[in-house]
Design an enzyme around this catalytic site. Sequence first.
Site, short mmCIF file in Angstrom:
data_model
loop_
_atom_site.label_atom_id
_atom_site.label_comp_id
_atom_site.label_asym_id
_atom_site.label_seq_id
_atom_site.Cartn_x
_atom_site.Cartn_y
_atom_site.Cartn_z
N GLU A 1 4.85 56.83 -80.33
CA GLU A 1 6.62 56.34 -80.79
C GLU A 1 7.33 57.51 -81.68
O GLU A 1 7.97 57.76 -80.83
CB GLU A 1 6.78 55.20 -79.67
CG GLU A 1 5.92 54.53 -79.11
CD GLU A 1 6.61 55.38 -77.73
OE1 GLU A 1 5.93 56.21 -77.06
OE2 GLU A 1 7.54 54.98 -76.65
N THR B 1 14.27 63.04 -72.19
CA THR B 1 15.10 61.39 -73.07
C THR B 1 16.37 62.20 -74.07
O THR B 1 17.41 61.04 -74.60
CB THR B 1 13.54 60.68 -73.93
OG1 THR B 1 12.69 60.64 -73.03
CG2 THR B 1 14.44 60.01 -74.99
#
Lengths: 367, 367
Positions: free
Chosen positions: A181, A235
């Site tokens: 991530e 994002t």
Amino acid sequence: MTSVCCFQLKVNPTSSISKPQTHLRFNPSTFALPSSSYSKSGEPQPLYSSVKSFAPATVANLGPGFDFLGCAVDGIGDYVNLRIDPEVHPGEVSISHISGAGSKLSKNPLWNCAGIAAIAVMKMLKVRSVGLSLSLEKGLPLGSGLGSSAASAAAAAVAVNELFGGPLSTSELVIAGLESEAKVSGYHADNVAPSILGGFVLIRSYDPLELMQLKFPHDKNLFFVLVNPEFEAPTKKMRAALPPEITMSHHVWNSSQAGALVASVLQGDLNGLGKALSSDKIVEPRRAPLIPGMGAVKKAAIEAGAFGCTISGAGPTAVAVTDNEERGREIGERMVEAFMKEGNLKALAMVKQLDRVGARLVSSVPR
Amino acid sequence: MTSVCCFQLKVNPTSSISKPQTHLRFNPSTFALPSSSYSKSGEPQPLYSSVKSFAPATVANLGPGFDFLGCAVDGIGDYVNLRIDPEVHPGEVSISHISGAGSKLSKNPLWNCAGIAAIAVMKMLKVRSVGLSLSLEKGLPLGSGLGSSAASAAAAAVAVNELFGGPLSTSELVIAGLESEAKVSGYHADNVAPSILGGFVLIRSYDPLELMQLKFPHDKNLFFVLVNPEFEAPTKKMRAALPPEITMSHHVWNSSQAGALVASVLQGDLNGLGKALSSDKIVEPRRAPLIPGMGAVKKAAIEAGAFGCTISGAGPTAVAVTDNEERGREIGERMVEAFMKEGNLKALAMVKQLDRVGARLVSSVPR
């Protein structure tokens, strides 16, 4: 060679996650394996020649739970097929195939969420004698706010671990997923932790990584209405919309709602949960205007009987909660209509239950 | 005339506070009385000629629970004696006597915490036919951070309500107490709500007032070590020390700790509770330096085995938590020493249990 299928086999069933609430803390000193699965070099030996794993989608941020609370959603997610491959250099992983929504993703394992997580687990296990070949089935659209990268990382981490008999704990797998991530979408565990552990997970700290599983009562139903519009909400852009500073009154408000949200989850109080979910005064007010129609979609969800509604992750998916699947479908229809009417966006609605299991082995072939 | 003593009689035992967690919401439409206790004018009739009530001290702020979470502490608090007094003008209240630590407080009921709360309840009940005389026994020092004004307000509100047979709900009494707090120390319910309800109370919203009772499990022990130094830390000065704005990373950190604190309370996890209590990055770092020795006191508490330690309310009292009374006394000694050594302050330590009952009738004399 016999094929053995183990549907919904929980990774590490002996861990303490059967308790109502669990603290998980990464502590390498507690890491121990049955000696039979090790080679003389201290390297674990593979139990299977191939495995298939699944990791669920996740809803992170959860209104006032921004950046520290997420939950897993059943029946939608990513699959990883992993096999020992003599053609791959020992200690390395190769990505052979990517199908589904992620066909544009890099096959370079150093740039692919699944690849990075797989390598991280191989390093933790000190795998040096076999090479692995990985194929990824993306069941999740990219950039939808449903934890797509986290599901790939979770599925890959679990697959590698299970291939070697599951020596790593779930919190160690979260560490591996977090490494992925960090490279792909930012150093946050609120997607990858619930994708691996299932249910609701609160990220208590990162150094050391401490997770709290918040058990939603088994005798209560919780359905998520997930409405994904045809709209790209990257994002980074959504993160740039966040306020750099927050007033004390907004901080106190959101903190109290976060506390109320946690209490509602633990008590299975859907009304309280939905209300808390809808109550964010810090992040949602900045991000919702960037998703055409989101305000109207939230209103439509509440009017159709949802307990609450907010943006899933960094969007653009809207998430509403209900205790009834049929009502969930009606709520979804109203939300889709609102996306079209107010945002001029086509959208797709799904009604999914809370996933209480997390990433799991789906099938395996013994060596 | 017979004297009837009802020790620890819970106000409104029929309310829903026996549930593990309760939402209380002020809703006048649900307010109903047995008709027998009303006069023809709709005014409730007094059941007693006099009553005595007790309301416990409270610890508010609770680290990351700043301004929305508080809890009640058993065995220390304020008493109110209330009687029907023909010499007081009907519909009014007079303060006849104040003893204990609050002897310097105003006897004007409009400027006294107990007086304001008593008047608020009388107005809610529409009392017009009798006048009341109130005497206040202050068991709590002023400005200590133990909810002194809230305890007086809570004791007075409960006394008036009980004198008339207890028609108001606990959440309605909190409204009355909040009126007093607003005039005396600021519009916050995180002391008066736990003083009235007992246990841990989360203030979910003010408009409308919504409270969540967070039940700490009955089979677990929770002791507070309260160390009160001889030092004046006025609420206003401590409030001025707060940062006007908060960074997103501190907000996320504190919110996650607030969530962890709520989960720890509900699960009776003392370790988690103490850790969350100690974790505040927003308020405590600004206020602690204003209380001489506080940093060292916190360190001493943790080293002596406390699960956590922070400032109680706006200080200067330090509060630590433990599950053992004897260890609590040792922790208290270390904290007192640290206040003297590092802050050059004399201090007094007490070890008190969580109060699970809240403000209550202590004795009553029927008419």
